[in-house]
Design a protein around this motif. Structure first.
Motif: not given
Length: 228
Positions: A17-18, A34-36, A49-55
């Motif tokens: 986990s990260a 948490m990165p995907r 990798l994150f969702p485009a709307d991630a903080p």
């Protein structure tokens, strides 16, 4: 033994986990940080990798040309049931920027330029510099370790218990559980008749480079235990 840089690189490229810690994200849910996915680039930079709307994406986008300090915290938990399951923690700090055009639509890749890293694991604690991190390679068994340890615990428990014969002076071992595996050897967690836990490590005759070499090394280890 694996170097601290190699162990840190292995954690970063494993499935442990990260979570990304960065300024202004104190109110964000931990799961949103948490990165995907994560991968290490050729120069030692870490892509997250994150969702485009991630903080994290909003923070890195708003920072633009400014350096946005960030810390990637990693927690390594044993994939089998043992006392004290956390095997290690690492903190990789650096500067975060966006890396447009790499991720699929709806996602954004962030680039963490590594400044320094700190590791505290089963081998001990150590600081790792960016050059060391960039030059290290992950352990070749890291992609298979979880499955291999679970397989050892479930399908070869009788052989694992026989490893207590190799402990010599510790004749009071009641239970042996596989804990960690790398190209140099196998680490197990033992429990004695008084309920105390301790670790033991069995080094392979030579480092293994793949699963085929590991099978041979494990077979030799089990045979050695069976001969006692």
């Amino acid at each position: 033994m694996p170097s601290a840089a190699e162990r840190t690189r292995t954690l970063v490229q494993s499935t442990c986990s990260a979570v990304l810690i960065l300024p202004g994200a104190d109110g964000a849910r931990s799961e949103d940080l948490m990165p995907r996915a994560r991968v290490v680039g050729t120069d030692g930079e870490i892509y997250l990798l994150f969702p485009a709307d991630a903080p994290a994406v909003r923070a890195a986008t708003h920072a633009q040309d400014d350096e946005l300090p960030a810390v990637l915290e990693l927690t390594d938990v044993a994939p089998v049931a043992v006392p004290h399951r956390i095997r290690g923690r690492a903190r990789v700090s650096g500067w975060l920027t966006t890396a447009p055009g790499i991720a699929e639509p709806g996602h954004m890749m962030l680039r963490l330029e590594v400044g320094e890293a700190y590791l505290d694991d089963l081998w001990g604690d150590a600081a790792v510099g960016p050059e060391e991190f960039a030059g290290a390679l992950p352990d070749p068994l890291t992609a298979y370790e979880t499955e291999l340890l679970q397989h050892l615990a479930a399908a070869h428990d009788d052989h694992v218990q026989h490893l207590s014969a190799l402990l010599g002076h510790r004749a009071d071992v009641r239970r042996v559980v596989p804990l960690a595996l790398d190209r140099f050897g196998l680490r197990v967690r033992c429990r004695d008749t008084a309920g105390r836990s301790f670790d033991a490590r069995f080094d392979f005759p030579e480092p293994v480079s793949d699963v085929h070499g590991l099978r041979r090394a494990m077979r030799a280890l089990f045979e050695a235990a069976g001969d006692r």
